[in-house]
Design a protein around this motif. Sequence first.
Motif, PDB file in Angstrom:
ATOM      1  N   ARG A  90       0.842  -1.204   0.000  1.00  0.00           N
ATOM      2  CA  ARG A  90       0.000   0.000   0.000  1.00  0.00           C
ATOM      3  C   ARG A  90       0.871   1.245   0.000  1.00  0.00           C
ATOM      4  O   ARG A  90       0.573   2.233  -0.655  1.00  0.00           O
ATOM      5  CB  ARG A  90      -0.920  -0.020   1.237  1.00  0.00           C
ATOM      6  N   PHE A  91       1.950   1.189   0.762  1.00  0.00           N
ATOM      7  CA  PHE A  91       2.954   2.255   0.775  1.00  0.00           C
ATOM      8  C   PHE A  91       4.318   1.597   0.587  1.00  0.00           C
ATOM      9  O   PHE A  91       4.595   0.580   1.220  1.00  0.00           O
ATOM     10  CB  PHE A  91       2.955   3.023   2.097  1.00  0.00           C
ATOM     11  N   VAL A  92       5.150   2.143  -0.266  1.00  0.00           N
ATOM     12  CA  VAL A  92       6.495   1.604  -0.460  1.00  0.00           C
ATOM     13  C   VAL A  92       7.462   2.368   0.426  1.00  0.00           C
ATOM     14  O   VAL A  92       7.552   3.599   0.356  1.00  0.00           O
ATOM     15  CB  VAL A  92       6.936   1.692  -1.938  1.00  0.00           C
ATOM     16  N   GLU A  93       8.147   1.622   1.279  1.00  0.00           N
ATOM     17  CA  GLU A  93       9.054   2.237   2.231  1.00  0.00           C
ATOM     18  C   GLU A  93      10.282   2.826   1.548  1.00  0.00           C
ATOM     19  O   GLU A  93      10.619   2.466   0.416  1.00  0.00           O
ATOM     20  CB  GLU A  93       9.501   1.201   3.265  1.00  0.00           C
TER      21      GLU A  93
ATOM     22  N   LEU B  36      -0.649  -2.758   8.774  1.00  0.00           N
ATOM     23  CA  LEU B  36      -1.243  -1.991   7.678  1.00  0.00           C
ATOM     24  C   LEU B  36      -2.199  -0.941   8.224  1.00  0.00           C
ATOM     25  O   LEU B  36      -2.239   0.191   7.714  1.00  0.00           O
ATOM     26  CB  LEU B  36      -1.967  -2.928   6.716  1.00  0.00           C
ATOM     27  N   LYS B  37      -2.943  -1.266   9.261  1.00  0.00           N
ATOM     28  CA  LYS B  37      -3.832  -0.272   9.879  1.00  0.00           C
ATOM     29  C   LYS B  37      -3.035   0.915  10.408  1.00  0.00           C
ATOM     30  O   LYS B  37      -3.441   2.071  10.260  1.00  0.00           O
ATOM     31  CB  LYS B  37      -4.627  -0.910  11.019  1.00  0.00           C
ATOM     32  N   GLU B  38      -1.892   0.624  11.018  1.00  0.00           N
ATOM     33  CA  GLU B  38      -1.035   1.709  11.519  1.00  0.00           C
ATOM     34  C   GLU B  38      -0.592   2.613  10.381  1.00  0.00           C
ATOM     35  O   GLU B  38      -0.608   3.843  10.500  1.00  0.00           O
ATOM     36  CB  GLU B  38       0.193   1.138  12.230  1.00  0.00           C
ATOM     37  N   GLU B  39      -0.174   2.013   9.286  1.00  0.00           N
ATOM     38  CA  GLU B  39       0.320   2.814   8.167  1.00  0.00           C
ATOM     39  C   GLU B  39      -0.805   3.595   7.500  1.00  0.00           C
ATOM     40  O   GLU B  39      -0.600   4.739   7.073  1.00  0.00           O
ATOM     41  CB  GLU B  39       1.031   1.900   7.165  1.00  0.00           C
ATOM     42  N   LEU B  40      -1.982   3.003   7.407  1.00  0.00           N
ATOM     43  CA  LEU B  40      -3.108   3.741   6.842  1.00  0.00           C
ATOM     44  C   LEU B  40      -3.453   4.946   7.712  1.00  0.00           C
ATOM     45  O   LEU B  40      -3.794   6.018   7.209  1.00  0.00           O
ATOM     46  CB  LEU B  40      -4.324   2.824   6.703  1.00  0.00           C
ATOM     47  N   GLY B  41      -3.348   4.773   9.026  1.00  0.00           N
ATOM     48  CA  GLY B  41      -3.590   5.894   9.926  1.00  0.00           C
ATOM     49  C   GLY B  41      -2.560   6.995   9.784  1.00  0.00           C
ATOM     50  O   GLY B  41      -2.891   8.188   9.877  1.00  0.00           O
TER      51      GLY B  41
ATOM     52  N   LYS C 133       7.874  -5.815   9.669  1.00  0.00           N
ATOM     53  CA  LYS C 133       6.422  -5.760   9.476  1.00  0.00           C
ATOM     54  C   LYS C 133       5.842  -7.114   9.096  1.00  0.00           C
ATOM     55  O   LYS C 133       6.233  -7.708   8.096  1.00  0.00           O
ATOM     56  CB  LYS C 133       6.126  -4.726   8.389  1.00  0.00           C
ATOM     57  N   ASN C 134       4.893  -7.592   9.902  1.00  0.00           N
ATOM     58  CA  ASN C 134       4.156  -8.806   9.560  1.00  0.00           C
ATOM     59  C   ASN C 134       3.094  -8.430   8.537  1.00  0.00           C
ATOM     60  O   ASN C 134       2.099  -7.789   8.856  1.00  0.00           O
ATOM     61  CB  ASN C 134       3.512  -9.408  10.805  1.00  0.00           C
ATOM     62  N   THR C 135       3.314  -8.838   7.294  1.00  0.00           N
ATOM     63  CA  THR C 135       2.402  -8.487   6.210  1.00  0.00           C
ATOM     64  C   THR C 135       1.347  -9.557   5.957  1.00  0.00           C
ATOM     65  O   THR C 135       0.405  -9.313   5.195  1.00  0.00           O
ATOM     66  CB  THR C 135       3.199  -8.277   4.915  1.00  0.00           C
ATOM     67  N   SER C 136       1.518 -10.744   6.538  1.00  0.00           N
ATOM     68  CA  SER C 136       0.591 -11.872   6.337  1.00  0.00           C
ATOM     69  C   SER C 136       0.347 -12.113   4.845  1.00  0.00           C
ATOM     70  O   SER C 136      -0.769 -12.363   4.408  1.00  0.00           O
ATOM     71  CB  SER C 136      -0.741 -11.600   7.050  1.00  0.00           C
ATOM     72  N   ASN C 137       1.428 -12.068   4.070  1.00  0.00           N
ATOM     73  CA  ASN C 137       1.304 -12.070   2.602  1.00  0.00           C
ATOM     74  C   ASN C 137       1.700 -13.369   1.922  1.00  0.00           C
ATOM     75  O   ASN C 137       1.761 -13.439   0.697  1.00  0.00           O
ATOM     76  CB  ASN C 137       2.163 -10.938   2.019  1.00  0.00           C
ATOM     77  N   THR C 138       1.971 -14.438   2.689  1.00  0.00           N
ATOM     78  CA  THR C 138       2.670 -15.579   2.110  1.00  0.00           C
ATOM     79  C   THR C 138       1.767 -16.745   1.745  1.00  0.00           C
ATOM     80  O   THR C 138       1.774 -17.219   0.607  1.00  0.00           O
ATOM     81  CB  THR C 138       3.770 -16.057   3.080  1.00  0.00           C
ATOM     82  N   ASP C 139       0.998 -17.225   2.692  1.00  0.00           N
ATOM     83  CA  ASP C 139       0.195 -18.426   2.444  1.00  0.00           C
ATOM     84  C   ASP C 139      -1.244 -18.167   2.866  1.00  0.00           C
ATOM     85  O   ASP C 139      -1.546 -17.187   3.579  1.00  0.00           O
ATOM     86  CB  ASP C 139       0.765 -19.613   3.222  1.00  0.00           C
ATOM     87  N   VAL C 140      -2.136 -19.051   2.445  1.00  0.00           N
ATOM     88  CA  VAL C 140      -3.544 -18.983   2.841  1.00  0.00           C
ATOM     89  C   VAL C 140      -4.078 -20.407   2.914  1.00  0.00           C
ATOM     90  O   VAL C 140      -3.839 -21.216   2.018  1.00  0.00           O
ATOM     91  CB  VAL C 140      -4.369 -18.102   1.879  1.00  0.00           C
ATOM     92  N   LYS C 141      -4.753 -20.712   4.014  1.00  0.00           N
ATOM     93  CA  LYS C 141      -5.395 -22.007   4.212  1.00  0.00           C
ATOM     94  C   LYS C 141      -6.848 -21.775   4.641  1.00  0.00           C
ATOM     95  O   LYS C 141      -7.218 -20.677   5.080  1.00  0.00           O
ATOM     96  CB  LYS C 141      -4.678 -22.822   5.298  1.00  0.00           C
TER      97      LYS C 141
END
Length: 482
Positions: free
Chosen positions: A47-50, A85-90, A113-121
């Motif tokens: 969402r934002f590139v560091e 992500l909520k922190e960064e959106l704020g 940052k934990n992006t939770s971007n890797t797997d999905v079950k």
Amino acid sequence: MRTNDVPVLQGGYAPVYEENVFDDLKVIGEIPSDLNGMYVRNGPNPRFVEEGRYHWFDGDGMLHSVLFEGGKVQYRNRWVMTDSLKEELGAGRSLWRGIKEPPRRDRPDMPIKNTSNTDVKFHNGKLVTMWYLGGDLYESDPYSLETTGKKPIDSRIAPLPVSAHSRVDERTNEFLFFAYGKEAPYMHYGVIGADGSLKHLIPVALPGPRLPHDMAITEHYTILHDFPLFHDQDALAAGRHKLKFHSELPSRFAVAPRYGSVDQIRWFEAKPTYMYHVSNAWEEVNARGETEIVMTGTPFRLSRDRDGNIEADKVTRQATNLEHDFIFYEWRFNLATGQTYERVIDDIVNTEFPIVNSWMQGYKTRYSWNVLMGRNRVPEQPRFCGLTRFDLQTGTVQAYNGGVDFWYSEAPFAPRDNWKHEDDGYLVGFVWNGTEQRSEVHVFDASNVGQGPVCRILLPKRVPHGFHATWVSKPRLLAELG
């Protein structure tokens, strides 16, 4: 946002910023009427590139789903709304740098940052998203993809960084996981029941902080990994993340009964290597009546010098630069003798992201469907250039590639309604059509991948390249959600 100077922020890698729902999609060919369920894929979408050096793994998690129902489809995408992500959106900006930069020293709770971007079950009626470095797990509604919060975790698990590659046993509906970190004992293993409660948890002592990526399960056992690619200890002591391949150390595998105690863990040694992903594992009785645990997967093809010695620095660079060169491999752990037998299944075709018929996970399988890996055109910009089907019984492989401008995704096996045998179904995955500059969904006959897709679903918006995916059949959705 800067994108022009970063290869993995351009073309098919570039992020999208809108959450959409699309029906009435154009289809080339015909969607099979016996394909019913949901395909969901996770992946990085910043969402934002560091500021600083950006890595493909840094992006925020975003789920993309395709719902198949009676020959019709619906596409949907949505952010994984993590706390970070909520922190960064704020704040309206990036608050963390990526894995190439030093971690935040003012945030011991979340230095990276934990992006939770890797797997999905899919477990206990929710989609569960995870992060490869380990941390909180997030749950999303399978239909709306809305993040509903963190997965409720027993207080005994709460402080542990749970890894991305947990396993869901579809026959028991258990969620099996490992957690790893930088403090002794460095690993834990546990089982969460179908109702979400913790059924089992034990420590698994390692010699030091390691970087295991995946795990394997059989009907009665779990296999955990300790590979010799892990932190450079001097860099780690200085607060930096730097990999080092320790070629003098063996690969080690912990084999434990699913609900076993610490003293029931058995360690098996093998040749030094590193592996991201397991294909499958199962129990097998050999000709002498001895039980063996068989595990297949896609370890690195190790760089060696003219004398056959491992070139450790090159192996490290291979991992760091995402230079993907893999082989298909088998290990056998003999529970009677304590010995390990290992062999190459295939070292000709470069493949990764292996999947099997998920109902047969933990049981002997004949087939593995892997992503065909191409040579990188640009450093740190991997190419998923096709799909393959390995037949372990005949030792043959079938491959499909749509052309040099096509980019594929992990394509989970989707069983046809009332399926009868192991490969009786389809593969479903996102594809970036670089020729037409659009994203598509391709459906393959799992028994004949080489013939190409049986249908192509054209999407009006791009789906950025991503990581892991899952298929949730209609019967599973109905059983969990009604």
